[in-house]
Design a protein around this motif. Structure first.
Motif, PDB file in Angstrom:
ATOM      1  N   VAL A   1      41.818  39.183  34.320  1.00 37.20           N
ATOM      2  CA  VAL A   1      41.709  37.796  34.761  1.00 37.20           C
ATOM      3  C   VAL A   1      40.432  37.606  35.580  1.00 37.20           C
ATOM      4  O   VAL A   1      39.875  38.567  36.125  1.00 37.20           O
ATOM      5  N   ARG A   2      40.007  36.376  35.638  1.00 38.18           N
ATOM      6  CA  ARG A   2      39.035  35.921  36.638  1.00 38.18           C
ATOM      7  C   ARG A   2      39.816  34.973  37.529  1.00 38.18           C
ATOM      8  O   ARG A   2      40.320  33.959  37.059  1.00 38.18           O
ATOM      9  N   TRP A   3      39.930  35.286  38.797  1.00 39.15           N
ATOM     10  CA  TRP A   3      40.857  34.571  39.690  1.00 39.15           C
ATOM     11  C   TRP A   3      40.085  34.073  40.889  1.00 39.15           C
ATOM     12  O   TRP A   3      39.660  34.834  41.737  1.00 39.15           O
ATOM     13  N   SER A   4      39.861  32.771  40.922  1.00 40.31           N
ATOM     14  CA  SER A   4      39.194  32.143  42.060  1.00 40.31           C
ATOM     15  C   SER A   4      40.031  30.924  42.429  1.00 40.31           C
ATOM     16  O   SER A   4      39.858  29.850  41.840  1.00 40.31           O
ATOM     17  N   ASN A   5      40.944  31.133  43.375  1.00 41.60           N
ATOM     18  CA  ASN A   5      41.951  30.140  43.704  1.00 41.60           C
ATOM     19  C   ASN A   5      41.355  28.732  43.818  1.00 41.60           C
ATOM     20  O   ASN A   5      40.370  28.540  44.518  1.00 41.60           O
ATOM     21  N   PRO A   6      41.905  27.742  43.085  1.00 37.66           N
ATOM     22  CA  PRO A   6      43.168  27.786  42.359  1.00 37.66           C
ATOM     23  C   PRO A   6      43.047  28.156  40.879  1.00 37.66           C
ATOM     24  O   PRO A   6      44.060  28.222  40.188  1.00 37.66           O
ATOM     25  N   ARG A   7      41.837  28.384  40.368  1.00 39.84           N
ATOM     26  CA  ARG A   7      41.666  28.580  38.932  1.00 39.84           C
ATOM     27  C   ARG A   7      41.896  30.039  38.552  1.00 39.84           C
ATOM     28  O   ARG A   7      41.364  30.952  39.184  1.00 39.84           O
ATOM     29  N   VAL A   8      42.665  30.199  37.490  1.00 40.76           N
ATOM     30  CA  VAL A   8      42.883  31.523  36.914  1.00 40.76           C
ATOM     31  C   VAL A   8      42.430  31.473  35.454  1.00 40.76           C
ATOM     32  O   VAL A   8      42.907  30.630  34.684  1.00 40.76           O
ATOM     33  N   ASP A   9      41.498  32.347  35.094  1.00 42.04           N
ATOM     34  CA  ASP A   9      41.040  32.480  33.716  1.00 42.04           C
ATOM     35  C   ASP A   9      41.599  33.786  33.163  1.00 42.04           C
ATOM     36  O   ASP A   9      41.309  34.868  33.702  1.00 42.04           O
ATOM     37  N   ILE A  10      42.389  33.695  32.118  1.00 39.08           N
ATOM     38  CA  ILE A  10      42.940  34.898  31.491  1.00 39.08           C
ATOM     39  C   ILE A  10      41.910  35.426  30.495  1.00 39.08           C
ATOM     40  O   ILE A  10      41.552  34.738  29.536  1.00 39.08           O
ATOM     41  N   LEU A  11      41.434  36.628  30.739  1.00 40.09           N
ATOM     42  CA  LEU A  11      40.365  37.204  29.935  1.00 40.09           C
ATOM     43  C   LEU A  11      40.882  38.100  28.816  1.00 40.09           C
ATOM     44  O   LEU A  11      40.186  38.300  27.819  1.00 40.09           O
TER      45      LEU A  11
END
Length: 239
Positions: free
Chosen positions: A206-216
């Motif tokens: 994942v790329r996780w930068s609250n609040p966005r979560v990108d599932i890689l």
């Protein structure tokens, strides 16, 4: 107001125009609620249920020493306490995790709906059954999955549920949950949650930068989680 709810129910069976109108008639005007507000109090007697139109809420129970266990996270389109129609006195609370928009559904109106719309009643009943299925999955995760598997399962579940109501963007979604909230949901310390998020990032999941979560890497994330979406019942089948 019922778009997200209709989107979710329509994944399971056809919802007629009359049924859509009946749902709309059940609801009072929407209102905004700030984050960190209890919209259902533990042990309260209630005469209405609440439909979440936007935002995130959580069901929780607290111990005598103030520690909190979150038992489910609700997203747009969820009735956060539809079971209160029959339970009346709540055995848990519901708190907003973000700014939310909600609408009350008086029990008197829900009662009339159950008497006049049998198919729609079964669809809403199915929704409460799926609540129970979510609780069972959370229990399995709490008792048997590793910390990484547990967090991965929560990410997979929320992504799938948000996708069902059109609130994802490709493989990305917003999940404005603090590490404290995640700890209360996973039964872990915030330090442990921080380490698990770092591990998901380090593994390229994942790329996780609250609040966005990108599932890689969905296949590998789902494999770590042992995620099987069957319990969410998002396929079409008449009820």
């Amino acid at each position: 107001m019922t778009n997200a709810l209709i989107d979710k129910l329509s994944r399971r069976d056809t919802v007629s125009p009359d049924e859509i109108a009946a749902l709309a008639e059940v609801l009072e005007p929407p209102r905004k609620v700030d984050a960190n507000v209890d919209i259902v109090l533990e042990h309260a007697l209630t005469d209405h249920s609440i439909l979440l139109l936007a935002g995130f809420t959580a069901r929780y129970s607290t111990l005598s020493d103030g520690r909190r266990q979150i038992t489910e996270i609700n997203v747009a389109g969820d009735f956060v306490d539809l079971h209160s129609l029959l339970m009346k006195q709540m055995d848990h609370g519901v708190v907003t995790l973000s700014p939310c928009v909600i609408a009350h559904a008086p029990h008197s109106r829900l009662q009339r709906l159950t008497e006049q719309h049998g198919h729609l009643t079964r669809l809403l009943w199915l929704d409460t059954i799926i609540d129970a299925a979510i609780h069972r999955q959370w229990l399995v995760a709490m008792g048997r999955r590793s910390g990484l598997g547990h967090l991965s399962h929560l990410v997979c579940e929320l992504f799938t549920r948000l996708s069902a109501v059109g609130l994802t963007d490709g493989q990305s979604f917003n999940m404005p949950l603090t590490q404290t909230v995640l700890g209360d949901a996973l039964g872990l310390s915030t330090v442990h949650v921080n380490r698990l998020i770092a591990e998901l990032r380090r593994e390229g999941l994942v790329r996780w930068s609250n609040p966005r979560v990108d599932i890689l890497d969905w296949p590998r994330l789902a494999r770590i989680a042992e995620f099987d979406p069957t319990y969410l019942r998002l396929h079409a089948a008449p009820v």
